[in-house]
Design a protein around this motif. Structure first.
Motif, PDB file in Angstrom:
ATOM      1  N   SER A  51     -50.710 159.971  48.117  1.00  9.49           N
ATOM      2  CA  SER A  51     -50.509 158.602  48.566  1.00  9.49           C
ATOM      3  C   SER A  51     -51.397 157.674  47.750  1.00  9.49           C
ATOM      4  CB  SER A  51     -50.856 158.472  50.055  1.00  9.49           C
ATOM      5  OG  SER A  51     -52.242 158.714  50.256  1.00  9.49           O
ATOM      6  N   PRO A  52     -51.110 156.376  47.780  1.00 11.64           N
ATOM      7  CA  PRO A  52     -51.983 155.432  47.062  1.00 11.64           C
ATOM      8  C   PRO A  52     -53.424 155.462  47.558  1.00 11.64           C
ATOM      9  CG  PRO A  52     -49.889 154.404  47.577  1.00 11.64           C
ATOM     10  CD  PRO A  52     -49.900 155.718  48.296  1.00 11.64           C
ATOM     11  N   ASP A  53     -53.611 155.625  48.880  1.00 10.83           N
ATOM     12  CA  ASP A  53     -54.976 155.676  49.405  1.00 10.83           C
ATOM     13  C   ASP A  53     -55.721 156.895  48.879  1.00 10.83           C
ATOM     14  OD1 ASP A  53     -54.692 153.356  50.832  1.00 10.83           O
ATOM     15  OD2 ASP A  53     -54.086 154.360  52.701  1.00 10.83           O
ATOM     16  N   ALA A  54     -55.018 158.028  48.783  1.00  6.29           N
ATOM     17  CA  ALA A  54     -55.658 159.236  48.251  1.00  6.29           C
ATOM     18  C   ALA A  54     -56.055 159.037  46.786  1.00  6.29           C
ATOM     19  CB  ALA A  54     -54.714 160.431  48.392  1.00  6.29           C
ATOM     20  N   ALA A  55     -55.179 158.399  46.010  1.00  2.67           N
ATOM     21  CA  ALA A  55     -55.479 158.136  44.601  1.00  2.67           C
ATOM     22  C   ALA A  55     -56.703 157.219  44.476  1.00  2.67           C
ATOM     23  CB  ALA A  55     -54.265 157.502  43.921  1.00  2.67           C
ATOM     24  N   LYS A  56     -56.745 156.170  45.346  1.00  2.00           N
ATOM     25  CA  LYS A  56     -57.886 155.253  45.302  1.00  2.00           C
ATOM     26  C   LYS A  56     -59.183 155.967  45.671  1.00  2.00           C
ATOM     27  CE  LYS A  56     -55.342 150.976  46.297  1.00  2.00           C
ATOM     28  NZ  LYS A  56     -55.167 149.858  47.258  1.00  2.00           N
ATOM     29  N   ASN A  57     -59.113 156.823  46.691  1.00  2.00           N
ATOM     30  CA  ASN A  57     -60.326 157.535  47.115  1.00  2.00           C
ATOM     31  C   ASN A  57     -60.838 158.465  46.021  1.00  2.00           C
ATOM     32  OD1 ASN A  57     -60.354 156.311  49.630  1.00  2.00           O
ATOM     33  ND2 ASN A  57     -59.106 157.916  50.582  1.00  2.00           N
ATOM     34  N   ILE A  58     -59.907 159.154  45.358  1.00  3.71           N
ATOM     35  CA  ILE A  58     -60.303 160.080  44.290  1.00  3.71           C
ATOM     36  C   ILE A  58     -60.946 159.322  43.135  1.00  3.71           C
ATOM     37  CG2 ILE A  58     -59.436 161.667  42.521  1.00  3.71           C
ATOM     38  CD1 ILE A  58     -57.296 162.542  44.551  1.00  3.71           C
ATOM     39  N   LEU A  59     -60.293 158.272  42.696  1.00  2.00           N
ATOM     40  CA  LEU A  59     -60.801 157.504  41.564  1.00  2.00           C
ATOM     41  C   LEU A  59     -62.130 156.824  41.899  1.00  2.00           C
ATOM     42  CD1 LEU A  59     -57.445 155.901  40.338  1.00  2.00           C
ATOM     43  CD2 LEU A  59     -58.754 157.691  39.190  1.00  2.00           C
ATOM     44  N   THR A  60     -62.246 156.303  43.140  1.00  2.00           N
ATOM     45  CA  THR A  60     -63.496 155.647  43.542  1.00  2.00           C
ATOM     46  C   THR A  60     -64.648 156.647  43.583  1.00  2.00           C
ATOM     47  OG1 THR A  60     -62.261 154.043  44.863  1.00  2.00           O
ATOM     48  CG2 THR A  60     -64.609 154.278  45.335  1.00  2.00           C
TER      49      THR A  60
END
Length: 433
Positions: A55-64
């Motif tokens: 999901s987009p939230d998972a991608a954001k969490n990983i990158l952050t």
């Protein structure tokens, strides 16, 4: 062309060039992978699905998470590097700090962590989760995960490398390798065809010209590089004879006599400027044409090791051992002559050349002077002379070795308190005299 190669070599030796280059690669990868993701309809399934964000939230969490970790570790890496530089400066001398700054692993590690941080920021900005648009850069996030794992391994390598690089034997061996590489470049065993200096008469050559002018130095600092090819072309073009008074590694003052130019007519300011531009100077010495640069670094380590505050004769002995191998190589090479001819065979340049005696003086004079209170180092110096005497073949090589052996023997007689130490030194001295 040689001048460009010199500047390129100097650019690669800076601490910032490799990290900045790696950061640019990270930015390019971010743009390319996001571009690939924008046109890809890849839908992961099965076991592969666990390696991609769902999901987009998972991608954001990983990158952050990766970005925060990378910038934090980059600060740690920078701190470790500064500690290593401080230790190296106090233990081995401030001029050796440059060797640590130019270390490729240190530069690569710092550049990789900062690069991945910037990469994550760029990719994070592309993740979209709005009502009418959802974009998850799958390949970009997967690449960030792989690089994060690789950077963990790289951190372990970096810590091991730093722990190794501040050891005296490693530093001395590294300098010795650079010294030998520099000597083989400046003094190849096959020099090609050179003029027979016995057949040349430079004084007669000078008398063939009607006038002479002083070429003044245009900078304050060390003479770092002489573009010999361009200088020869310019001398041949202007039909002059140039007598050089300094070689790379010499410290010059603006206005000092750099060379003398012999010509049939007085050269104007522009013509002299054309000759002067082929001499490059700077505030530090560089190894490109300075054969004594690494020797002086080795001598500095030995001198500091012999200081009362450190008192480490074994490090000084290790420096002597490494210097022996380089000087033994010089007994087998042909030193270039002081004279250079143009394509027509006309004598155009007389240089200030290096000699075997000068190299031996640079290697052992300071160490001998600092070692007066260390019998073990004095004895090792005499053993070095014995070793070099076995390689020396010509009088030009044997004379400076015998001269240094005599100075070492005189110093031993003056400062040795133990009679048996003096006998050990004398036994080695007799192998030369």
């Amino acid at each position: 062309m040689k001048k460009l190669l010199f500047w390129w070599s100097e650019l690669k030796s800076t601490f910032w060039f490799i990290p900045v280059f790696i950061i640019l690669i990270g930015i390019i990868f971010a743009v390319l992978l996001v571009y690939v993701d924008s046109y890809s309809d890849f839908d992961p399934s099965g076991a592969v699905e666990f390696f991609f964000p769902g999901s987009p939230d998972a991608a954001k969490n990983i990158l952050t998470t990766i970005a925060a970790a990378m910038i934090g570790v980059a600060g740690t890496v920078f701190s470790i590097t500064l500690v290593a530089l401080t230790l190296a400066s106090s233990q081995f001398g401030p001029r050796l700090v440059k060797n640590f700054m130019y270390d490729r692993i240190n530069q690569t590690v710092l550049g990789t962590y900062v690069s991945l941080f910037i990469y994550c920021l760029i990719v994070l900005n592309t993740v979209k989760d709005t009502g009418d648009m959802q974009f998850i850069p799958l390949f970009s996030v997967a690449f960030a995960l792989m690089m994060a794992i690789a950077n963990i391994v790289l951190l372990i390598v970096f810590i091991h490398h730093v722990a190794t690089s501040i050891q005296a034997d490693y530093i001395i061996g590294n300098i010795s390798t650079k010294l030998f590489r520099n000597l083989t470049h400046l003094f190849p065993q096959e020099m090609g065809n050179e003029p027979d200096h016995n057949l040349l008469n430079p004084e007669k050559e000078k008398s063939n010209y009607a006038t002479s002018q002083v070429l003044e130095c245009g900078f304050d600092g060390y003479l770092q590089y002489i573009d010999s090819d361009k200088l020869m072309e310019e001398a041949s073009k202007q039909k002059v004879f140039i007598e050089l008074f300094h070689r790379p590694g010499s410290y010059l003052v603006k206005g000092l006599e750099l060379a003398k130019v012999y010509s049939n007519k007085k050269l104007d300011k522009d013509a002299m400027g054309q000759l002067r531009q082929h001499f490059l100077g700077g505030k530090t010495r560089t190894p490109q044409q300075d054969a004594e640069h690494a020797i002086h670094q080795m001598v500095e380590i030995a001198a500091r090791a012999l200081s009362p505050g450190i008192n480490d004769p074994y490090t000084a002995i290790s420096c002597i051992d490494n210097l022996i191998s380089s000087l033994a190589y010089l007994t087998r090479v042909k030193f270039p002559t002081a004279y250079r001819l143009d394509k027509e065979g006309t004598l155009r340049i007389q240089t200030d050349i290096l000699t075997f005696e000068g190299m031996v003086d640079a290697a052992f004079n300071a160490i001998r002077q600092y070692a007066k209170d260390s019998p073990s180092v004095i004895i090792r110096l005499m053993e070095a002379m014995v070793t070099l005497s076995k390689f020396a073949e010509t009088p030009e090589q044997k004379q400076p070795i015998k001269k240094h052996a005599e100075m070492i023997w005189n110093q031993g007689k003056k400062y040795f308190d133990e009679e048996r130490d003096l006998k050990d030194l004398e036994k080695r001295y007799q192998k030369i005299s």
